[in-house]
Write an enzyme that holds these catalytic residues in place. Structure first.
Site, PDB file in Angstrom:
ATOM      1  N   PRO A   1       0.933  -1.163   0.204  1.00 40.83           N
ATOM      2  CA  PRO A   1       0.102  -0.089   0.121  1.00 40.83           C
ATOM      3  C   PRO A   1       0.972   1.238  -0.123  1.00 40.83           C
ATOM      4  O   PRO A   1       1.598   1.576   0.718  1.00 40.83           O
ATOM      5  CB  PRO A   1      -0.593  -0.127   1.378  1.00 40.83           C
ATOM      6  CG  PRO A   1      -0.473  -1.477   1.675  1.00 40.83           C
ATOM      7  CD  PRO A   1       0.613  -1.824   1.189  1.00 40.83           C
ATOM      8  N   GLU A   2       0.676   1.984  -0.899  1.00 42.65           N
ATOM      9  CA  GLU A   2       1.078   3.495  -1.259  1.00 42.65           C
ATOM     10  C   GLU A   2      -0.267   4.340  -0.527  1.00 42.65           C
ATOM     11  O   GLU A   2      -0.910   3.842  -0.008  1.00 42.65           O
ATOM     12  CB  GLU A   2       1.696   3.870  -2.394  1.00 42.65           C
ATOM     13  CG  GLU A   2       2.881   2.766  -2.775  1.00 42.65           C
ATOM     14  CD  GLU A   2       3.317   3.024  -4.345  1.00 42.65           C
ATOM     15  OE1 GLU A   2       3.574   4.432  -4.556  1.00 42.65           O
ATOM     16  OE2 GLU A   2       3.803   1.968  -4.773  1.00 42.65           O
TER      17      GLU A   2
END
Length: 271
Positions: free
Chosen positions: A2-3
């Site tokens: 996850p960014e």
DNA sequence: ATGGGCACCTGGCTGC
DNA sequence: TGCAGCCAGGTGCCCA
């Protein structure tokens, strides 16, 4: 994993289910994360109410009042709401049971993620204190980024992924933003012109906003708070597309490693 | 202060 | 079919 877009999508899909709810109980099935989940955490969380769910950088913040429950998803973490209970499966680490019967379940195969209970003001905790501006904050503009990068000799892509410069931009969206701005990832940050730095600011915002609109990128593990994968990966221009034709000019996309991370670019559109 | 490289950990894929 | 080797969305830490 996850960014920023994936953490933000998780926040948006989870918030309606948890804000205003009280924590009934917490079950820790495997405390081994980046930092071990303290044995005292279930007792400390029990009975507390969730006032809001915020995001800072790639951290998800459950505001409890005097304390904040902090999640970081590392590379493979995900958090989802279960409306109907199910037994924990492999790599399910923690369940947070809410007073309406819903379960908040943290899943993380590689265990690079974290779950911490920190005192307010959480922004002053050492993990968060040195973070740079949010990409959607007004303070992140061309003048700021130019000043932040003008003495940096490192590759522009690595500088863009430095959390002290700007938060939330990881390996996927750094490549995507540099493509959109027409800048090669390996160029020394201080050699990028002021005008192109200005374009890069816009590109970062556009790339992140578009990814949020698509529910984030799902390469393997990521699912949102409802357990659904994202679709942003279908719209990548360069990431993971080595050898495939550029969507703009048809030249084959190239890959090279910067700081051991795969970096993708178009040799024609980016200079 | 900055940059470079490694470590943490599991699983999926590739190629022999 | 089996297995070794490589790779993956992050980031803290150590050393130059």
């Amino acid at each position: 994993m996850p960014e920023l877009p994936e953490v933000e999508t998780t926040r948006r899909t989870i918030a309606p289910h948890v804000v205003g709810r009280r924590i009934e109980g917490v079950a820790v099935y495997d405390p081994r994360l980046r930092w071990p989940v303290p044995a005292s955490l279930p007792r400390q969380l029990q009975g507390q109410s969730i006032a809001a769910v915020d995001r800072r950088s790639k951290y998800l913040l459950f505001r409890l009042g005097a304390q904040t429950l902090v999640f970081h998803f590392g590379m493979t973490g995900s958090l989802r709401v279960l409306r109907t209970p199910s037994p924990p499966a492999a790599h399910d680490h923690v369940d947070v049971a809410l007073d309406d019967g819903a379960i908040l379940r943290y899943h993380d195969p590689r265990r690079f993620g974290a779950m911490l209970l920190l005192p307010e003001p959480v922004a002053e905790h050492w993990l968060l204190a040195a973070l740079g501006p949010e990409p959607f904050d007004r303070s992140f503009d061309g003048a700021y980024l130019w000043r932040a990068l003008r003495s940096r000799t490192a590759a522009i892509k690595l500088a863009l992924m430095d959390n002290r410069v700007v938060v939330g931009v990881g390996n996927i969206y750094a490549s995507e933003a540099l493509f959109r701005a027409g800048i090669r990832p390996a160029v020394s940050a201080r050699r990028v012109s002021r005008a192109r730095i200005g374009r890069l600011v816009d590109a970062v915002r556009e790339v992140l906003a578009a990814a949020i609109d698509s529910g984030g990128s799902t390469l393997r593990d990521y699912v949102d708070g409802g357990g659904r994968p994202g679709e942003a990966q279908l719209r990548h221009f360069v990431y993971g597309r080595e050898g495939l034709p550029c969507r703009i000019c048809s030249a084959p996309i190239r890959m090279r490693r910067l700081g051991a991370r795969a970096s993708f670019y178009c040799p024609v559109c980016q200079t």
